[in-house]
Design a protein around this motif. Structure first.
Motif, PDB file in Angstrom:
ATOM      1  N   ASN A 164      35.157 -33.494  -5.745  1.00 47.73           N
ATOM      2  CA  ASN A 164      36.257 -33.006  -5.167  1.00 47.73           C
ATOM      3  C   ASN A 164      37.021 -32.115  -6.151  1.00 47.73           C
ATOM      4  O   ASN A 164      37.884 -31.266  -5.707  1.00 47.73           O
ATOM      5  N   ASN A 221      38.563 -28.523  -5.055  1.00 45.26           N
ATOM      6  CA  ASN A 221      39.923 -28.096  -5.139  1.00 45.26           C
ATOM      7  C   ASN A 221      40.170 -26.966  -5.794  1.00 45.26           C
ATOM      8  O   ASN A 221      40.966 -25.971  -5.407  1.00 45.26           O
ATOM      9  N   SER A 252      39.094 -24.028  -4.086  1.00 40.97           N
ATOM     10  CA  SER A 252      40.136 -23.891  -2.736  1.00 40.97           C
ATOM     11  C   SER A 252      41.423 -23.025  -3.436  1.00 40.97           C
ATOM     12  O   SER A 252      42.033 -22.230  -2.805  1.00 40.97           O
ATOM     13  N   ILE A 253      41.898 -23.547  -4.635  1.00 37.67           N
ATOM     14  CA  ILE A 253      43.023 -22.862  -5.118  1.00 37.67           C
ATOM     15  C   ILE A 253      42.857 -21.561  -5.534  1.00 37.67           C
ATOM     16  O   ILE A 253      43.725 -20.549  -5.371  1.00 37.67           O
ATOM     17  N   ILE A 285      36.009 -25.826   4.787  1.00 38.47           N
ATOM     18  CA  ILE A 285      35.215 -26.452   3.923  1.00 38.47           C
ATOM     19  C   ILE A 285      34.201 -27.309   4.431  1.00 38.47           C
ATOM     20  O   ILE A 285      34.725 -28.194   5.463  1.00 38.47           O
TER      21      ILE A 285
END
Lengths: 140, 140
Positions: free
Chosen positions: B58, B62, B65-66, B79
């Protein structure tokens, strides 16, 4: 915030359950056992959720995964956050089979939905809710 | 276990980085900024990973993603764990744009890959690795 389910999601799904964090829906498409988690948030991406909420979401994804994989041992799980068409944050968790309609392609936008008859959907939702309520623990 | 990357994944991607948990790859398709996380495991589903490993995964999702959302603020993240064709567990994290090749459909199996020229891919991978190494903390 006041949670309001996106109209397209509402139209395409059946209500399963909800808690403070999210609503769980069943895609009204009997071609695939297909759940959708809709976090009750205005955030559009998973990383925008606070950590505790992400853990809660993960537990929900895991429980749906285990439910599906127990019920359909030969299935492959597809888990996805897409959001290209419906931007309200929602996560798909569904079981795929080597002879299913869209196989081996993703399911989104392929063919026409094949709605459940009411009895079949009620049996599946009831079975899921019994399982989910037994194992789901809200993380504190 | 001895980690061995699936041949199809190896053929379609460029190496980005790795640690004890996973290898990170860049899909060699310049139509979309598209990373892939391959956990070093024989497990085929995310719920099969032990809890600590899921947290690690995770965090990696993340951070990618950021990185993507910072670099492409108008993008929408897709995702997904699919695994219909390549069963080795791998998670796609990519940025979508309203004028991209497959929009608004999912990217899998749509059209032909448009490979990076080497310089462009090296710049992107280098930028990503600087970001990732700065913020990634292995969970203990």
């Amino acid at each position: 915030m006041v949670f309001k389910l996106n109209a397209r999601l509402a139209k395409d799904t059946l209500y399963v359950s909800e808690n403070a964090y999210s609503q769980i829906l069943l895609m009204n498409d009997s071609r695939y056992p297909w759940f959708i988690i809709v976090p009750k948030t205005n955030a559009l991406e998973i990383f925008n959720l606070e950590e505790k909420w992400q853990l809660e979401l993960n537990e929900q994804i895991n429980l749906i995964s285990i439910f599906l994989k127990s019920k359909y041992p030969k299935s492959i799980l597809n888990i996805a956050k897409i959001g290209n068409i419906v931007q309200q944050l929602h996560i798909h968790v569904l079981a795929r089979f080597e002879n299913d309609f869209a196989w081996p392609n993703p399911v989104w936008g392929v063919g026409k939905m094949d709605k459940y008859n009411e009895k079949d959907s009620m049996i599946l939702i009831d079975e899921f809710n019994k399982y989910f309520n037994k194992y789901y623990g809200i993380i504190n």
